[in-house]
Design a protein around this motif. Sequence first.
Motif, PDB file in Angstrom:
ATOM      1  N   GLY A   1       8.167  21.535 -24.979  1.00  0.00           N
ATOM      2  CA  GLY A   1       9.158  21.262 -23.950  1.00  0.00           C
ATOM      3  C   GLY A   1      10.034  22.604 -23.767  1.00  0.00           C
ATOM      4  N   ILE A   2      10.355  23.337 -24.656  1.00  0.00           N
ATOM      5  CA  ILE A   2      11.274  24.345 -24.657  1.00  0.00           C
ATOM      6  C   ILE A   2      10.228  25.396 -23.886  1.00  0.00           C
ATOM      7  CG2 ILE A   2      12.202  26.371 -25.996  1.00  0.00           C
ATOM      8  CD1 ILE A   2      13.116  24.166 -27.814  1.00  0.00           C
TER       9      ILE A   2
ATOM     10  N   ALA B   1      11.489  19.628 -18.559  1.00  0.00           N
ATOM     11  CA  ALA B   1      10.165  19.856 -19.577  1.00  0.00           C
ATOM     12  C   ALA B   1      11.133  19.662 -21.048  1.00  0.00           C
ATOM     13  CB  ALA B   1       9.638  21.336 -19.362  1.00  0.00           C
ATOM     14  N   THR B   2      12.282  20.252 -21.409  1.00  0.00           N
ATOM     15  CA  THR B   2      12.817  19.880 -22.651  1.00  0.00           C
ATOM     16  C   THR B   2      13.308  18.492 -22.725  1.00  0.00           C
ATOM     17  OG1 THR B   2      13.939  22.092 -22.451  1.00  0.00           O
ATOM     18  CG2 THR B   2      14.818  20.545 -23.883  1.00  0.00           C
TER      19      THR B   2
ATOM     20  N   ALA C   1      13.686  23.135 -14.372  1.00  0.00           N
ATOM     21  CA  ALA C   1      13.234  23.675 -15.695  1.00  0.00           C
ATOM     22  C   ALA C   1      13.518  22.903 -16.815  1.00  0.00           C
ATOM     23  CB  ALA C   1      13.806  25.052 -15.798  1.00  0.00           C
ATOM     24  N   PHE C   2      14.540  22.323 -16.865  1.00  0.00           N
ATOM     25  CA  PHE C   2      15.110  21.658 -18.135  1.00  0.00           C
ATOM     26  C   PHE C   2      14.429  20.229 -18.280  1.00  0.00           C
ATOM     27  CE2 PHE C   2      18.332  25.076 -18.338  1.00  0.00           C
ATOM     28  CZ  PHE C   2      18.179  25.430 -19.622  1.00  0.00           C
TER      29      PHE C   2
ATOM     30  N   ALA D   1       6.270  19.431 -15.328  1.00  0.00           N
ATOM     31  CA  ALA D   1       6.665  19.375 -16.453  1.00  0.00           C
ATOM     32  C   ALA D   1       5.888  18.400 -17.589  1.00  0.00           C
ATOM     33  CB  ALA D   1       8.149  19.143 -16.495  1.00  0.00           C
TER      34      ALA D   1
ATOM     35  N   ALA E   1      10.505  24.790 -20.255  1.00  0.00           N
ATOM     36  CA  ALA E   1      11.882  25.066 -19.827  1.00  0.00           C
ATOM     37  C   ALA E   1      11.775  26.515 -19.547  1.00  0.00           C
ATOM     38  CB  ALA E   1      12.628  24.849 -20.705  1.00  0.00           C
TER      39      ALA E   1
ATOM     40  N   GLY F   1      10.022  27.455 -16.473  1.00  0.00           N
ATOM     41  CA  GLY F   1      10.690  27.192 -15.314  1.00  0.00           C
ATOM     42  C   GLY F   1      11.911  28.125 -14.944  1.00  0.00           C
ATOM     43  N   LEU F   2      12.405  28.819 -15.960  1.00  0.00           N
ATOM     44  CA  LEU F   2      13.576  29.620 -15.891  1.00  0.00           C
ATOM     45  C   LEU F   2      12.798  30.971 -15.469  1.00  0.00           C
ATOM     46  CD1 LEU F   2      15.596  28.864 -19.018  1.00  0.00           C
ATOM     47  CD2 LEU F   2      16.169  28.421 -16.470  1.00  0.00           C
TER      48      LEU F   2
ATOM     49  N   GLN G   1       9.055  14.928 -12.747  1.00  0.00           N
ATOM     50  CA  GLN G   1       8.495  16.191 -12.464  1.00  0.00           C
ATOM     51  C   GLN G   1       7.027  16.344 -13.175  1.00  0.00           C
ATOM     52  OE1 GLN G   1       9.961  18.259 -10.824  1.00  0.00           O
ATOM     53  NE2 GLN G   1      11.941  17.345 -10.616  1.00  0.00           N
TER      54      GLN G   1
ATOM     55  N   ILE H   1      16.842  25.384 -11.684  1.00  0.00           N
ATOM     56  CA  ILE H   1      17.062  25.331 -13.398  1.00  0.00           C
ATOM     57  C   ILE H   1      17.307  23.912 -13.611  1.00  0.00           C
ATOM     58  CG2 ILE H   1      19.312  25.425 -14.629  1.00  0.00           C
ATOM     59  CD1 ILE H   1      20.000  28.137 -13.319  1.00  0.00           C
TER      60      ILE H   1
END
Length: 246
Positions: free
Chosen positions: A157-158, A188-189, A185-186, A35, A161, A164-165, A32, A182
Amino acid sequence: MDKTSIFGLTLGIAAILLGQVLEGGHISSLIQPTAFLIVIGGTFGAVMLQSPLRVFREGVRMAKWVFAPPPSSHAELIAHASAWSHVARKEGLLALETRIPTLSDPFARKGLQLVVDGVEPQRLREVLEVEIDAWGAQMKQGAKIWEAAGGYAPTIGILGAVMGLIHVMENLSDPSKLGSGIAVAFVATIYGVGFANLVFLPISKKLMAHVAAGVSLREMLVDGLVGIANGDNPRLIESRMQGYVP
């Protein structure tokens, strides 16, 4: 070339990708660019904010040590010191002046020049140890920017996320896009935690180890130069320097 670093990084990345495949996922879902941009850009932006430009540039320059460590030949340095001590005992300290231009290391050149100048052994040790402390502190500052990056990356990273959410929540009217949104989005974490623990923190620890080795090498040289200034037996100087060899 440090093959251990190459193997370790390859093994870590391969294990994660293989785990993704074994779980039934697709490697493409971990790719991604957005991200990646958020995590890497945000992390280095935070590191640049906390560090002076000189320290940041030094840390980036030192990163090559992970795969191409600085040369640190204990045997060669001991051989040089032993040869210098023999020359000093036979021909006097001034005879060492011709050896100074042949040295590529500025620290070794300075130390040998002080010996030729007849600086007292205790004063010689004090001057060179101050330089060692200054060099070590400067190198540690550079290495610590990678440690700082390892601390910031998971939080960035959070943040990615959550961003993204937010985008997912804006598209609640289309349920077909929620699952993939979703998942994206995660990622990135994953990037934040992964880069911190697979790249940034290991780089910091490896650089700190190289700095410690450089300090030890310089301390060994100082011990040898002080022995030469004292007129110690060459065998005694060589034996004392051997104690620094890992």
